[in-house]
Design a protein around this motif. Structure first.
Motif, PDB file in Angstrom:
ATOM      1  N   ARG A 156      -4.882  44.128 -49.181  1.00 59.66           N
ATOM      2  CA  ARG A 156      -5.145  42.804 -48.696  1.00 59.66           C
ATOM      3  C   ARG A 156      -6.578  42.420 -48.613  1.00 59.66           C
ATOM      4  NH1 ARG A 156      -4.132  40.328 -42.479  1.00 59.66           N
ATOM      5  NH2 ARG A 156      -4.965  38.459 -43.128  1.00 59.66           N
ATOM      6  N   TRP A 157      -7.505  43.378 -48.549  1.00 61.25           N
ATOM      7  CA  TRP A 157      -8.984  42.998 -48.212  1.00 61.25           C
ATOM      8  C   TRP A 157      -9.716  43.641 -49.477  1.00 61.25           C
ATOM      9  CZ3 TRP A 157      -9.339  39.189 -45.202  1.00 61.25           C
ATOM     10  CH2 TRP A 157      -8.471  39.323 -44.117  1.00 61.25           C
ATOM     11  N   SER A 158      -9.106  43.855 -50.551  1.00 60.09           N
ATOM     12  CA  SER A 158      -9.594  44.106 -51.798  1.00 60.09           C
ATOM     13  C   SER A 158     -10.200  43.103 -52.250  1.00 60.09           C
ATOM     14  CB  SER A 158      -8.545  44.560 -52.835  1.00 60.09           C
ATOM     15  OG  SER A 158      -7.961  45.639 -52.500  1.00 60.09           O
ATOM     16  N   PRO A 159     -11.600  43.290 -53.149  1.00 66.56           N
ATOM     17  CA  PRO A 159     -12.357  42.312 -53.723  1.00 66.56           C
ATOM     18  C   PRO A 159     -11.576  41.154 -54.687  1.00 66.56           C
ATOM     19  CG  PRO A 159     -13.620  44.331 -53.856  1.00 66.56           C
ATOM     20  CD  PRO A 159     -12.186  44.551 -53.650  1.00 66.56           C
ATOM     21  N   ARG A 160     -11.838  39.900 -54.540  1.00 71.90           N
ATOM     22  CA  ARG A 160     -11.036  38.863 -55.234  1.00 71.90           C
ATOM     23  C   ARG A 160     -11.927  37.969 -56.004  1.00 71.90           C
ATOM     24  NH1 ARG A 160      -7.431  37.051 -50.509  1.00 71.90           N
ATOM     25  NH2 ARG A 160      -7.453  39.172 -50.124  1.00 71.90           N
TER      26      ARG A 160
ATOM     27  N   SER B 118     -15.930  46.222 -44.751  1.00 73.26           N
ATOM     28  CA  SER B 118     -17.443  47.047 -45.197  1.00 73.26           C
ATOM     29  C   SER B 118     -17.823  46.907 -46.570  1.00 73.26           C
ATOM     30  CB  SER B 118     -16.882  48.560 -45.035  1.00 73.26           C
ATOM     31  OG  SER B 118     -16.000  49.052 -46.050  1.00 73.26           O
ATOM     32  N   ASP B 119     -16.999  46.380 -47.554  1.00 72.18           N
ATOM     33  CA  ASP B 119     -17.395  46.191 -48.722  1.00 72.18           C
ATOM     34  C   ASP B 119     -18.380  44.850 -48.705  1.00 72.18           C
ATOM     35  OD1 ASP B 119     -16.132  47.895 -50.506  1.00 72.18           O
ATOM     36  OD2 ASP B 119     -14.522  46.535 -50.933  1.00 72.18           O
ATOM     37  N   ALA B 120     -18.009  44.057 -47.753  1.00 73.39           N
ATOM     38  CA  ALA B 120     -19.148  42.708 -47.675  1.00 73.39           C
ATOM     39  C   ALA B 120     -20.473  43.362 -46.954  1.00 73.39           C
ATOM     40  CB  ALA B 120     -18.211  41.826 -46.871  1.00 73.39           C
ATOM     41  N   ALA B 121     -20.243  44.013 -45.900  1.00 71.40           N
ATOM     42  CA  ALA B 121     -21.557  44.457 -45.397  1.00 71.40           C
ATOM     43  C   ALA B 121     -22.263  45.234 -46.233  1.00 71.40           C
ATOM     44  CB  ALA B 121     -21.316  45.206 -44.064  1.00 71.40           C
ATOM     45  N   LEU B 122     -21.836  46.214 -46.993  1.00 73.65           N
ATOM     46  CA  LEU B 122     -22.567  46.878 -47.896  1.00 73.65           C
ATOM     47  C   LEU B 122     -22.924  46.243 -49.155  1.00 73.65           C
ATOM     48  CD1 LEU B 122     -20.662  50.422 -47.397  1.00 73.65           C
ATOM     49  CD2 LEU B 122     -22.677  49.819 -46.792  1.00 73.65           C
ATOM     50  N   THR B 123     -22.279  45.252 -49.601  1.00 70.97           N
ATOM     51  CA  THR B 123     -22.865  44.421 -50.613  1.00 70.97           C
ATOM     52  C   THR B 123     -24.067  43.897 -50.452  1.00 70.97           C
ATOM     53  OG1 THR B 123     -20.701  44.285 -51.503  1.00 70.97           O
ATOM     54  CG2 THR B 123     -22.308  42.400 -52.335  1.00 70.97           C
TER      55      THR B 123
ATOM     56  N   ILE C 292     -25.008  53.190 -51.300  1.00 69.62           N
ATOM     57  CA  ILE C 292     -24.685  54.282 -51.700  1.00 69.62           C
ATOM     58  C   ILE C 292     -23.304  54.687 -50.740  1.00 69.62           C
ATOM     59  CG2 ILE C 292     -26.044  55.903 -50.323  1.00 69.62           C
ATOM     60  CD1 ILE C 292     -25.916  57.809 -52.985  1.00 69.62           C
ATOM     61  N   LEU C 293     -23.267  54.116 -49.762  1.00 70.23           N
ATOM     62  CA  LEU C 293     -22.012  54.288 -48.779  1.00 70.23           C
ATOM     63  C   LEU C 293     -20.824  53.709 -49.164  1.00 70.23           C
ATOM     64  CD1 LEU C 293     -23.671  53.617 -45.263  1.00 70.23           C
ATOM     65  CD2 LEU C 293     -23.089  55.807 -46.196  1.00 70.23           C
ATOM     66  N   LYS C 294     -20.893  52.860 -50.456  1.00 68.04           N
ATOM     67  CA  LYS C 294     -19.699  52.507 -51.090  1.00 68.04           C
ATOM     68  C   LYS C 294     -18.975  53.573 -51.747  1.00 68.04           C
ATOM     69  CE  LYS C 294     -20.071  47.364 -51.907  1.00 68.04           C
ATOM     70  NZ  LYS C 294     -20.080  46.598 -52.985  1.00 68.04           N
ATOM     71  N   SER C 295     -19.657  54.910 -51.733  1.00 65.09           N
ATOM     72  CA  SER C 295     -18.988  55.804 -52.506  1.00 65.09           C
ATOM     73  C   SER C 295     -18.092  56.703 -51.454  1.00 65.09           C
ATOM     74  CB  SER C 295     -19.849  56.942 -53.004  1.00 65.09           C
ATOM     75  OG  SER C 295     -20.703  57.514 -52.073  1.00 65.09           O
ATOM     76  N   VAL C 296     -18.023  56.171 -50.120  1.00 70.29           N
ATOM     77  CA  VAL C 296     -17.191  56.755 -49.131  1.00 70.29           C
ATOM     78  C   VAL C 296     -15.889  55.948 -49.454  1.00 70.29           C
ATOM     79  CG1 VAL C 296     -16.624  56.895 -46.638  1.00 70.29           C
ATOM     80  CG2 VAL C 296     -19.036  57.284 -47.496  1.00 70.29           C
ATOM     81  N   PRO C 297     -14.837  56.424 -49.255  1.00 66.54           N
ATOM     82  CA  PRO C 297     -13.675  55.878 -49.606  1.00 66.54           C
ATOM     83  C   PRO C 297     -13.335  54.471 -48.842  1.00 66.54           C
ATOM     84  CG  PRO C 297     -12.984  58.100 -49.591  1.00 66.54           C
ATOM     85  CD  PRO C 297     -14.415  58.066 -49.186  1.00 66.54           C
TER      86      PRO C 297
ATOM     87  N   LEU D 290     -13.761  52.164 -39.548  1.00 67.78           N
ATOM     88  CA  LEU D 290     -14.896  52.197 -38.689  1.00 67.78           C
ATOM     89  C   LEU D 290     -15.050  50.762 -38.729  1.00 67.78           C
ATOM     90  CD1 LEU D 290     -17.152  53.467 -37.172  1.00 67.78           C
ATOM     91  CD2 LEU D 290     -18.773  53.675 -38.946  1.00 67.78           C
ATOM     92  N   TYR D 291     -15.316  50.063 -39.694  1.00 70.87           N
ATOM     93  CA  TYR D 291     -15.602  48.510 -39.636  1.00 70.87           C
ATOM     94  C   TYR D 291     -14.456  47.960 -38.649  1.00 70.87           C
ATOM     95  CZ  TYR D 291     -16.047  43.584 -40.801  1.00 70.87           C
ATOM     96  OH  TYR D 291     -16.048  42.237 -41.008  1.00 70.87           O
ATOM     97  N   ASP D 292     -13.184  48.246 -38.712  1.00 71.58           N
ATOM     98  CA  ASP D 292     -12.147  47.667 -37.965  1.00 71.58           C
ATOM     99  C   ASP D 292     -12.412  47.930 -36.509  1.00 71.58           C
ATOM    100  OD1 ASP D 292     -10.826  46.510 -39.945  1.00 71.58           O
ATOM    101  OD2 ASP D 292      -9.441  48.022 -40.384  1.00 71.58           O
TER     102      ASP D 292
END
Length: 141
Positions: A3-7, A81-86, A99-104, A111-113
């Motif tokens: 549901r929270w995948s980039p769109r 987490s994608d938003a924060a790391l972006t 680089i933390l985007k390499s973490v699944p 952690l974000y939740d």
């Protein structure tokens, strides 16, 4: 697809960060970004504003109980987490954190939740959205 995948975020302004305006932690995040964004690439919209509620609805975020922030970057909406790391990856001093985007994503979002679920209890909540300074008002469409 989560549901929270980039769109696709066609028609939305590049660099717009949608955030929970009554969350003290989220308001501090906005201040953090403003202070580290010398090129003013990011703008900010509280979910509680009229336009923020509409944008939240477009992306499936409940404006009464937001579970995520969002950022529009490269024509896509990024969440959790994608938003924060972006955002961190676009700021000069924190670029390496991307680089933390390499973490699944499921690990990062867990952690974000955890933080998101407890943000009001830990950091507090205000009755009204943050008010930007005069010098920052142009970054709040």
């Amino acid at each position: 697809m989560s549901r929270w995948s980039p769109r696709d975020a066609e028609g939305e302004p590049e660099g717009l960060i949608l955030f929970d305006g009554v969350c003290v932690f989220c308001s501090r995040w906005v201040r953090y970004v403003i202070d580290r964004d010398p090129r003013a690439r990011f703008s900010f919209m509280p979910i509680q504003s009229e336009r923020g509620r509409a944008l939240a609805a477009r992306f499936g975020i409940d404006p009464k109980a937001p579970q995520t922030n969002a950022v529009i970057w490269n024509g896509r909406a990024w969440f959790k987490s994608d938003a924060a790391l972006t955002v961190l990856g676009a700021l000069p001093r924190t670029r390496r954190l991307a680089i933390l985007k390499s973490v699944p994503r499921p690990v990062r979002d867990a952690l974000y939740d955890l933080i998101a679920r407890n943000r009001y209890r830990i950091f507090g909540r205000t009755q009204t959205c943050m008010v930007p300074s005069k010098s920052d008002r142009a970054r709040f469409p």
